[in-house]
Each structure stands twice: as structure tokens, then as C-alpha cells.
Design an enzyme around this catalytic site. Structure first.
Site, PDB file in Angstrom:
ATOM      1  CB  THR A 167       2.187   5.137  12.801  1.00 33.54           C
ATOM      2  OG1 THR A 167       3.364   5.025  12.324  1.00 33.54           O
ATOM      3  CG2 THR A 167       1.703   5.716  13.996  1.00 33.54           C
ATOM      4  CB  THR A 168      -2.913   4.521  12.080  1.00 37.19           C
ATOM      5  OG1 THR A 168      -2.979   4.224  10.720  1.00 37.19           O
ATOM      6  CG2 THR A 168      -2.267   5.951  12.216  1.00 37.19           C
TER       7      THR A 168
ATOM      8  CB  THR B  23      -2.023   9.691  13.772  1.00 36.04           C
ATOM      9  OG1 THR B  23      -0.938  10.775  14.326  1.00 36.04           O
ATOM     10  CG2 THR B  23      -1.584   9.340  12.212  1.00 36.04           C
TER      11      THR B  23
ATOM     12  N   GLY C 179       7.058   2.924   1.281  1.00 39.58           N
ATOM     13  CA  GLY C 179       8.242   2.030   1.476  1.00 39.58           C
ATOM     14  C   GLY C 179       9.459   3.035   1.592  1.00 39.58           C
ATOM     15  CE  LYS C 180       8.577   8.446   3.633  1.00 44.41           C
ATOM     16  NZ  LYS C 180       6.964   7.891   3.301  1.00 44.41           N
TER      17      LYS C 180
ATOM     18  CB  ALA D 146       5.799   9.500   9.419  1.00 50.34           C
ATOM     19  N   GLY D 147       5.254   6.081   9.984  1.00 44.81           N
ATOM     20  CA  GLY D 147       5.834   4.628  10.145  1.00 44.81           C
ATOM     21  C   GLY D 147       6.585   4.089   9.070  1.00 44.81           C
ATOM     22  CG  HIS D 148       9.973   4.499   7.996  1.00 39.87           C
ATOM     23  ND1 HIS D 148       9.265   5.171   6.736  1.00 39.87           N
ATOM     24  CD2 HIS D 148      10.652   5.729   8.428  1.00 39.87           C
ATOM     25  CE1 HIS D 148       9.783   6.463   6.776  1.00 39.87           C
ATOM     26  NE2 HIS D 148      10.575   6.849   7.600  1.00 39.87           N
ATOM     27  CB  THR D 149       7.439  -1.915   7.563  1.00 37.07           C
ATOM     28  OG1 THR D 149       6.321  -1.381   8.280  1.00 37.07           O
ATOM     29  CG2 THR D 149       7.466  -3.399   7.816  1.00 37.07           C
TER      30      THR D 149
ATOM     31  CG  ASP E 190       1.405   4.751   4.324  1.00 33.08           C
ATOM     32  OD1 ASP E 190       1.992   4.640   5.412  1.00 33.08           O
ATOM     33  OD2 ASP E 190       0.190   5.201   4.080  1.00 33.08           O
TER      34      ASP E 190
ATOM     35  NE  ARG F 224      -0.390   2.122   4.306  1.00 28.18           N
ATOM     36  CZ  ARG F 224       0.414   1.252   4.637  1.00 28.18           C
ATOM     37  NH1 ARG F 224       0.706   0.506   3.561  1.00 28.18           N
ATOM     38  NH2 ARG F 224       1.445   1.356   5.633  1.00 28.18           N
TER      39      ARG F 224
ATOM     40  CD  GLN G  58       3.108  11.723   7.565  1.00 27.30           C
ATOM     41  OE1 GLN G  58       2.343  11.379   6.831  1.00 27.30           O
ATOM     42  NE2 GLN G  58       2.708  11.746   8.654  1.00 27.30           N
TER      43      GLN G  58
ATOM     44  CB  VAL H  96      10.101  -7.637  -7.528  1.00 29.77           C
ATOM     45  CG1 VAL H  96      10.450  -6.841  -8.677  1.00 29.77           C
ATOM     46  CG2 VAL H  96      11.646  -8.159  -6.879  1.00 29.77           C
TER      47      VAL H  96
END
Length: 428
Positions: free
Chosen positions: A299-300, A128, A15-16, A39-42, A13, A304, A223, A413
Site C-alpha cells: 500500500t505505502t 499510512t 503474505g495473507k 493493508a495491502g495484499h499482493t 505483510d 520494511r 494487518q 518457496v
């Protein structure tokens, strides 16, 4: 042209997806080489926010060929859902390629994941529940189902029958669940054949030819380092290798072809699920970091756990991955905090550890030793150069750089695509 890898330096998490997007217009291929839809990406582009769980985030960049490589376990229903959602929003997904050797998550994997985790009670790992672990277990046990099996109904049926012969015994006799029918699993998997047909290929060969033709390849880990099955906080880890070494086995591209390793790291630390977390905060400051940083899993949706920056962990990630550059994210979340502690070492039963303890028990009992840095009150979301940042923010970054084992090449930033300070070219 280089092959570049992006992974997380903490527990995920970080920020990849944002870092991948930052390089997206300069690369030709973006490869997901491990994990599944756990593994979620936003990624935020203008006013649009995209939450991706299985697809490589490079799919959002025109001209890029996104690849789901052999190291990934694929939930085909999720694949279809994500593709349909992107197509409805006008995103071109036609270039997606999927490895014929990638393994498939089935209905029985999802069921076993959920009932096993509940059965563990207080010993839960924090999975998950999406079937990723059981799918990888079948892969290692050599009873898994691969994408290519969907194109041979006879082989597919034989493999499902063999798998369910044992798994139904477990479901019925141990977990008191109903048996899963062979036909329902086979029919569900076969229903995705038409979707997969134009995507499936030898992705390892494709990547080899891309490097030969001087194309730029970006590897995107699911991950992060501390969740790696070998190098993370076992057993509170994922079921695959999320570190740099996993990119080779997970894609078929040899190690010497990877030129740069970029580790994404937050200006503080978070983790989801169970497991040790030395700098975790249980007070109002922890709640503030979660609130301001919008710390909910992509994802979940789980909240955190939040804590301060952990420099020994950063050094560990730099060492394990061979990090050439860090991308520091969410610096803006720290704005307005009067004093910012950074963990510089651990106290384990009165003994100082400047590096991560090799013993899991020691790490579980580690107490952070902090060095404090003065904070800043200015809004930094408009900064685009390092010199635009307040002096205390600059000093904080330089201190983290000195402690962490590699240069801080970019600093986030704000959540939007352009809200980044670039100090060094990530491809140079």
C-alpha cells in the site's frame, strides 16, 4: 462446512493474500472484517500480479463471493479505483457485497490523519495517512458515517454537518488548515450511490445463511496480530482488531462458527513504521533480506524493517488467536545464508523472558536470545513436497514448528501461486 480465519502472526505483510488465494478455489465466501485500504495484499497468478488494498483477495477467484463486512472502514474512491482496475483486466467483480453498517472514510478523515501525524513529530506512530484511525475514532465516538447513510441524503448531510462543526475548529485553529465544506463532502459521498446500490446488503445475514447452507466461509484479516489495537505493540498499532476475535464483531458471525484459525508468518520478521522490534537487523544482512524478499509495502511502498524469526512472538500469536495452522512464507529468501539465527527468548535487563513481556517498556528494551541453525544453498523454488527440501531447510521448519505453538502446514518457496509445499490440509 467450516468457517476459516486467516490472520498475520507478526506485524503484517506476511503474505495473507497468498494464503487466501491458496484456499480460494475451495471456499464460497471470502470476508474482509477489519481495517481499510491501509493493508495491502499482493497476489501473483501466473504472469499477472495484483495489488489489492481494500478489496478481499478472494475477489480474484471465480465463483467466490467477496464481502466487505461491517468492521471495515471504506474509502469509496479507493473502492471504485480498485474495481475499475480489476474490471479493465477482465476480473469479474459483480459478486462483491458490502455491509450497510460499514463506516466510510471521508475527506476530513484523511486530512486529519496526515496533519495529526506530522504534528506528533518524533512521536509519530507510522500511520499510512489514509484516514483509517480517524474514521474508527468517529465510529467509537458515535459520530461516524455509514454506508447506509449515503442512501438518505438528509441523514447524511446532518451527520457531516455535525462532524465538521468540531473538526473544522481543529483544522483551522490548531493545524492552520482551511475549513472543509459540508457540500463538498456530501456531494463526493453521494456520487458513489449508484456504484454501491447493487452491492450493499445485510452481510451478517448473508454469512449466517451461508453457514446454514453448508458453505465454506473464509475470513481475511487486514494487518496482523502485533498490530491489533488491543493485543499488539500499542500504541504502534492499527485501529482495529486484526486477531481472531475481531472476525466475529467485524462480521456478525458468532465465535463458535469459526472452526479453523490459520496464521501466516514469514520465515523471518518484518515491520513497517515505528515501534519496538527486538530482532531488527541494521547491517548488510538486514539489507539482503529486504532486497531478496522485495520488502516494500504493497500500500505505502515504504521499505520494511527486517529481522530474524521471533519464536516467542509466534507463540503469542498462536495463543491469542487459537491458531490451528501456520503458513510459513518466504522460506526461499533464506537460501544461501550460511547460519540462520532464531530468537528463542528475550533478555530484559539481565532477566530471561521465554514469552513476550506483558510490559511494553520491557518489550521495547528486550534483546533477542538466539539459537543458530545451519542454512542451505540449494534453490528450493521448485519444491512441492516437504521431502523435496534440503535437509537443513526441513530441520529449520521442524524447529520453528516446535517453538511456535502449532503445526507448519504450508511453506511458501516462491512468489507464484504454485510455489508452495503443503504438509497438512488447511481445511481438515
Amino acid at each position: 462446512m467450516p468457517a476459516v480465519l486467516i490472520t498475520g502472526a507478526q506485524w503484517g505483510d506476511e503474505g495473507k493474500g497468498r494464503a487466501t488465494d491458496l484456499l480460494g478455489s475451495r471456499v464460497d465466501y471470502v470476508v474482509k472484517f477489519n481495517g481499510g485500504n491501509n493493508a495491502g495484499h499482493t497476489v501473483v497468478i501466473g504472469d499477472e500480479k495484483y495489488a489489492l488494498h481494500l478489496l478481499p483477495s478472494g475477489i480474484l477467484t471465480p465463483g467466490v463471493t467477496p464481502i466487505i463486512a461491517n468492521g471495515v472502514v471504506v474509502d469509496l474512491a479507493v473502492l471504485k479505483q480498485e474495481l475499475d482496475a480489476l474490471n479493465e483486466r477482465g476480473v469479474d467483480t459483480s459478486k462483491l457485497k458490502v455491509s450497510a453498517n460499514a463506516h466510510v472514510i471521508t475527506a476530513y478523515h484523511r486530512t486529519l490523519d496526515k496533519v495529526t501525524e506530522r504534528f506528533l513529530g518524533k512521536r509519530q506512530i507510522g500511520t499510512t495517512g489514509r484516514g483509517i484511525g480517524p474514521a474508527y475514532a468517529d465510529k467509537i465516538n458515535r459520530v461516524g458515517i455509514r454506508i447506509q447513510d449515503i442512501f438518505d441524503e438528509s441523514i447524511l448531510r446532518q451527520k457531516v454537518e455535525a462532524a465538521l462543526e468540531f473538526k473544522n475548529q481543529v483544522l483551522v485553529k490548531i493545524y492552520n488548515r482551511r475549513a472543509i465544506g459540508v457540500d463538498e463532502v456530501v456531494e463526493e459521498l453521494l456520487s458513489f450511490r449508484e456504484l454501491l446500490e447493487p452491492m450493499v446488503c445485510d452481510t451478517g445475514l448473508m454469512l449466517h445463511e451461508a453457514i446454514r447452507d453448508d458453505k465454506t466461509v473464509l475470513f481475511e484479516a487486514g494487518q496482523a496480530t502485533m498490530l491489533d489495537i488491543d493485543h499488539g505493540t500499542y500504541p504502534f498499532v492499527t485501529s482495529s482488531n486484526a486477531t481472531a476475535g475481531g472476525a466475529s464483531t467485524g462480521s456478525g458471525l458468532p465465535p463458535h462458527r469459526i472452526d479453523r484459525v490459520i496464521a501466516v508468518i514469514k520465515a523471518y520478521t518484518t515491520r513497517v513504521g515505528a515501534g519496538p522490534f527486538p530482532t531488527e537487523l541494521f547491517d548488510e544482512m538486514g539489507e539482503q533480506l529486504a532486497r531478496v524478499g522485495h520488502e516494500y509495502g504493497t500500500t505505502t511502498g515504504r521499505l520494511r524493517r527486517c529481522g530474524w524469526y521471533d519464536a516467542p512472538m509466534a507463540r503469542y500469536a498462536a495463543r491469542i488467536n487459537g491458531v490451528t495452522d501456520f503458513v510459513l512464507t518466504k522460506l526461499d529468501v533464506l537460501s544461501g545464508i550460511e547460519t540462520i539465527p532464531v530468537c528463542v527468548a528475550y533478555d530484559v535487563n539481565g532477566v530471561r523472558h521465554d514469552e513476550m513481556p506483558v510490559n511494553q517498556t520491557d518489550f521495547h528494551h528486550a534483546k533477542p536470545i538466539y539459537q543458530e541453525f545451519p542454512g542451505w544453498t540449494e534453490d528450493i523454488s521448485g519444491a512441492r513436497r516437504f521431502e523435496d527440501l534440503p535437509k537443513n531447510a526441513q530441520d529449520y521448519i521442524l524447529a520453528l514448528e516446535k517453538m511456535s505453538g502449532s503445526r507448519m502446514s504450508a511453506i511458501g518457496v516462491g512468489p507464484e501461486r504454485e510455489q508452495v509445499v503443503v504438509r497438512h490440509d488447511l481445511l481438515d
